[in-house]
Design a protein around this motif. Structure first.
Motif, PDB file in Angstrom:
ATOM      1  N   ASP A  19      15.708  75.810   5.755  1.00 14.38           N
ATOM      2  CA  ASP A  19      16.771  76.352   4.785  1.00 14.38           C
ATOM      3  C   ASP A  19      16.329  76.331   3.345  1.00 14.38           C
ATOM      4  O   ASP A  19      15.867  75.250   2.851  1.00 14.38           O
ATOM      5  CB  ASP A  19      18.069  75.850   5.080  1.00 14.38           C
ATOM      6  N   ARG A  49      24.475  86.915  14.485  1.00 15.75           N
ATOM      7  CA  ARG A  49      25.860  86.384  14.511  1.00 15.75           C
ATOM      8  C   ARG A  49      26.913  87.753  14.782  1.00 15.75           C
ATOM      9  O   ARG A  49      28.113  87.374  15.099  1.00 15.75           O
ATOM     10  CB  ARG A  49      26.233  85.828  13.002  1.00 15.75           C
ATOM     11  N   PHE A  76      21.900  79.379  21.321  1.00 17.65           N
ATOM     12  CA  PHE A  76      20.823  80.079  20.253  1.00 17.65           C
ATOM     13  C   PHE A  76      19.849  80.670  20.966  1.00 17.65           C
ATOM     14  O   PHE A  76      19.443  81.983  20.904  1.00 17.65           O
ATOM     15  CB  PHE A  76      20.233  79.009  19.429  1.00 17.65           C
ATOM     16  N   ARG A  80      18.778  85.010  21.684  1.00 19.25           N
ATOM     17  CA  ARG A  80      17.365  85.737  21.391  1.00 19.25           C
ATOM     18  C   ARG A  80      17.278  86.586  22.772  1.00 19.25           C
ATOM     19  O   ARG A  80      16.704  87.673  22.584  1.00 19.25           O
ATOM     20  CB  ARG A  80      16.406  84.734  21.365  1.00 19.25           C
ATOM     21  N   ARG A 101      13.547  83.916  11.541  1.00 20.86           N
ATOM     22  CA  ARG A 101      13.777  82.718  12.313  1.00 20.86           C
ATOM     23  C   ARG A 101      13.738  83.596  13.833  1.00 20.86           C
ATOM     24  O   ARG A 101      14.220  84.521  14.243  1.00 20.86           O
ATOM     25  CB  ARG A 101      15.033  81.964  12.433  1.00 20.86           C
ATOM     26  N   GLY A 106      14.662  77.190  17.039  1.00 24.89           N
ATOM     27  CA  GLY A 106      15.395  76.836  18.036  1.00 24.89           C
ATOM     28  C   GLY A 106      14.932  75.407  18.541  1.00 24.89           C
ATOM     29  O   GLY A 106      15.649  74.456  18.743  1.00 24.89           O
ATOM     30  N   SER A 110      16.753  71.712  17.325  1.00 23.09           N
ATOM     31  CA  SER A 110      17.432  70.916  18.561  1.00 23.09           C
ATOM     32  C   SER A 110      16.722  69.635  18.555  1.00 23.09           C
ATOM     33  O   SER A 110      17.105  68.452  18.844  1.00 23.09           O
ATOM     34  CB  SER A 110      17.469  71.873  19.627  1.00 23.09           C
TER      35      SER A 110
END
Ligand code: DGP
Ligand code: NA
Ligand code: NA
Length: 210
Positions: A19, A49, A76, A80, A101, A106, A110
Motif C-alpha cells: 500500500d 469492489r 478475494f 478474481r 493487484r 492474495g 494472507s
C-alpha cells in the motif's frame, strides 16, 4: 493472413506492491500511455469492489464486518475467479489489461497473517497467468512516510512490514522490480519500457496460459 488469422491478443500486466507504493497512479498512467501509442488498454483492479463479493471484501477492509482469515482469503480469490472469463475475452479481443493487484497480493497479505502459504496459493490455481508482473519496490517505512495510510484494515506499518517479507518469498526471476522511491516520472518511464516490450511479445503470438 496465410496460416494465421488470429487477431493479436492483449497482454495481462499486473502491478504489485505495498500500500502507498504508487501502484494505482502508475496503473492509470500506463493505460493512458498505451492508448497514446494506439493500443487498446483497460485499467482493472483487485479487489473489484463493484461485485457482490467485492462489496463483502470492501466491508471487511473498512472494518464494517469481521471475517475469519480463511474466509476472507477465499472471497478475494473468488473475486478474481468471477472476473476470469471476462478477462480472457478482453485479452483475446486484443485489449491489454493493466491490473492493480492480483493473486500475489492474495498470497502475500494472507500468508503475512500466518496462513500456510501453500494453502493460500491453492485457490489461485487456474486463474490466467500474467504476462508480466511488475513489483513497485518500496520499503514499508518510506511508503508510510509518503502521505500516510488510510483507515483500512491492512494500512498499518507493522503489518505492511510483514507483507513486504512475504512478497519477497513469492518473488521470482520473471518479476520486474522497479524502485518505487524514484521520482514518479522515472518510475513511469521504466514501466512504459517494460510494459511496451511485453505487449509487443504478446502481439507476436505468445500464448495465454493458466
Ligand atoms: P487496494 O484496493 O489495492 O488498496 O487493496 C485493498 C487492500 O486489500 C490492500 O491493503 C491490499 C489488500 N488486498 C488486495 N488483494 C488482496 C487479497 O487477495 N487478499 C488479501 N488478504 N488482501 C488483499
Ligand atoms: Na489500500
Ligand atoms: Na491501490
Amino acid at each position: 493472413t496465410e496460416g494465421n488469422n488470429k487477431a493479436a491478443r492483449g497482454a495481462l500486466v499486473v502491478l504489485e506492491g505495498l500500500d502507498r507504493s504508487g501502484k494505482s497512479s502508475q496503473c492509470s498512467r500506463l493505460v493512458s500511455y498505451l492508448e497514446g501509442q494506439g493500443l487498446s488498454a483497460e485499467l482493472w483492479r483487485f479487489p473489484d469492489r463493484t461485485t457482490d463479493v467485492g462489496q463483502m471484501i470492501s466491508a471487511y477492509l473498512t472494518n464494517a464486518s469481521q471475517l475469519d482469515d480463511h474466509t476472507i482469503h477465499l472471497l478475494f480469490s473468488a473475486n478474481r475467479w468471477e472476473k476470469r472469463s471476462l478477462m480472457e475475452e478482453k485479452l483475446k479481443s486484443g485489449i491489454t489489461l493493466i491490473v492493480d493487484r492480483y493473486s500475489y497480493s492474495g498470497v502475500a497479505f494472507s500468508s503475512a497473517k500466518g496462513l500456510d502459504i501453500e494453502w493460500c496459493k491453492a485457490p489461485e490455481i487456474g486463474l490466467l497467468a500474467p504476462d508480466l508482473v511488475a513489483y513497485l519496490d518500496i520499503s514499508p517505512d518510506k511508503a508510510a512516510e509518503r502521505g500516510g495510510y488510510g483507515d483500512e484494515r491492512y494500512e498499518k506499518l507493522e503489518f505492511q512490514k510483514k507483507v513486504a517479507e512475504h512478497y519477497k518469498v513469492l518473488h521470482d526471476a520473471s518479476w520486474k522490480v522497479v524502485d518505487a522511491w524514484q521520482p514518479i516520472e522515472d518510475v513511469e518511464k521504466q514501466l512504459q519500457e517494460i510494459v511496451l516490450a511485453c505487449v509487443t511479445e504478446c502481439q507476436k503470438g505468445k500464448s495465454l496460459s493458466s
